[in-house]
Enzyme design. Structure first.
Site, PDB file in Angstrom:
ATOM      1  N   GLY A 134       0.784  -1.226   0.000  1.00 27.49           N
ATOM      2  CA  GLY A 134       0.000   0.000   0.000  1.00 27.49           C
ATOM      3  C   GLY A 134       0.813   1.271   0.000  1.00 27.49           C
ATOM      4  CG  ASP A 135       3.820   4.062   1.932  1.00 24.27           C
ATOM      5  OD1 ASP A 135       3.630   4.921   1.051  1.00 24.27           O
ATOM      6  OD2 ASP A 135       4.450   4.287   2.976  1.00 24.27           O
ATOM      7  N   PRO A 136       4.153   2.013  -1.882  1.00 23.03           N
ATOM      8  CG  PRO A 136       3.429   1.590  -4.074  1.00 23.03           C
ATOM      9  CD  PRO A 136       2.937   1.981  -2.699  1.00 23.03           C
TER      10      PRO A 136
END
Length: 445
Positions: free
Chosen positions: A154-156
């Site tokens: 969710g946080d690339p």
């Protein structure tokens, strides 16, 4: 409000390690800030519901739920292990190993990742890696997370993605992940199919099924807006398609219609936009769909999930007419994906010894598709009628089209092995045919 304080290198079992330690006293600070945010949201809720069609308090609750999950490092350790399991047979993706015996709820010890910052094209090239090939690896990994596993990062952002010197893409920081159900994955694939078929009414219904619209909402006013967005993208050319322009236009729909983006999909959209930004940083002319379409084509043609056969049929038939050219294009795109991913495309021009554990697909595995197709032809009268009409459209036998399709597949199919697989499946197929025949006889009586 940064709950993660320290990242240092250490040693464990003769391997370099990454130690993640929670900032002391961070939990009460986060609870306090979330309380203040929610209090503010309660004052703005009426305006938010009226102007944006969304509940501001609920948005804060969803944000807070995800943030609090990041405080529990045992949950992050489980996320890492799930990613490890998903990508265990993928030679292009690196997920760090977790040292459970040294980890706890506030300390997480992982394998050290020695990589290159993913937004530094010069450093990537200096290692002899192909930038376009590395982008292909990254997009394929993102699509697998979204459409295959239903568990995605969710946080690339650039600090969480690295290029490894052996051509793999490495992910770190799994505190923020999202999960899509099997149903949602199938609906997303349906949306791709409906986009290909330019079926905007069904695309609007997909929004309801995904939770963007409340059940029972009249979708008819949204259909022309979706058509305008997609047609505008087609006019510019799909090779120039990018998520940022499409999401910008979609934001207008949010203001004009009662659309609310579910929390899990806000993560999906943010994740895709972030990764697209990384792609454009590395290669300003990068064409996302040139990688995405071959992957989707291969998925439709080879996925073992029988539910995708229905989606494949929807793609191949438009207004009751069999799309021979579309089938050929799917096969060509799927073969392109297999050819690219049969070896790590980031290693073009770089000679490296591959790990003996790497198992890669070098041909389209159409075994399940052909077996299911034969079963459907024998059992399903409607499909049988459609296919027979496809072979005899315009009062002629489409022999040449069949020959063209066979030529595309002849180097992909092992006929003796396929014959053995069909023979093994024959008893169950014969049983289904008999059951179908008896059911039709009884229904006529």
């Amino acid at each position: 409000m940064q709950p993660k304080m320290i990242v240092v290198a250490g040693h464990c079992d003769a391997h370099a390690t990454d130690w993640l330690v929670q900032r002391p006293g961070i939990e009460p600070i986060i609870y306090r800030d979330l309380f203040l945010f929610r209090t503010l949201a309660s004052f703005l809720n009426g305006f938010s519901l009226q102007k944006l069609g969304c509940n501001a308090e609920l948005l804060v609750d969803e944000f807070g739920e995800k943030l609090l999950e990041e405080l529990d490092y045992t949950l992050e350790a489980r996320n890492i292990e799930d990613f490890l399991e998903n990508f265990k047979d993928d030679p292009t993706v690196k997920i760090p190993r977790v040292y459970r015996n040294l980890s706890g709820s506030r300390v997480l010890v992982m394998e050290w990742i020695d990589g290159i910052r993913c937004t530094d094209p010069q450093a990537i090239k200096a290692e002899g890696l192909d930038v376009d090939g590395f982008l292909t690896v990254g997009v394929s990994a993102a699509l697998r997370q979204l459409l295959e596993f239903g568990l995605f990062h969710g946080d690339p952002h650039p600090g969480n993605i690295f290029a490894m010197r052996d051509g793999r893409i490495a992910y770190v920081d799994f505190g923020n992940v999202a999960v899509l159900s099997q149903q949602n994955k199938q609906i997303l694939i349906d949306a791709v199919v409906h986009a290909v078929n330019e079926d905007y009414a069904e695309m609007a219904n997909d929004f309801t099924r995904l939770g963007f619209l409340a059940s029972g909402t009249d979708v008819s006013p949204i259909i022309p807006a979706l058509e305008a967005i997609w047609q505008n993208s087609l006019e510019k050319g799909l090779s120039d398609f990018n998520f940022r322009s499409v999401t910008g236009k979609f934001n207008q729909l949010v203001y004009n219609f009662p659309i609310r983006i579910p929390e899990r999909f806000s993560l999906v959209i943010r994740s895709l936009l972030t990764q697209e930004g990384i792609c454009f940083t590395l290669e300003p002319d990068f064409k996302f769909l040139e990688v995405a379409y071959p992957y989707v084509a291969k998925r439709l043609l080879t996925d073992p999930n029988p539910a995708l056969r229905e989606r494949l049929i929807q793609v191949l038939f438009k207004d009751g007419v069999f799309q021979w050219k579309r089938l050929e294009n799917l096969i060509v795109l799927a073969k392109e994906n297999v050819a690219k991913m049969s070896s790590n495309p980031a290693l073009q021009g770089k000679i490296m010894r591959r790990s003996s554990g790497w198992q890669v697909q070098k041909k389209l595995d159409l075994t399940d598709t052909i077996k299911d197709g034969a079963r459907l032809f024998l059992v399903d009268e409607g499909i049988r009628r459609q296919l027979l009409l496809a072979f005899t459209e315009d009062s002629k036998l489409h022999i040449q089209e069949l020959v063209d399709v066979y030529k595309l597949l002849e180097d992909q199919i092992d006929i003796p092995s396929m014959a053995i697989e069909v023979a093994r499946d024959f008893p169950s197929v014969a049983r289904d045919v008999m059951l179908s025949w008896s059911a039709s006889v009884l229904s006529e009586r």
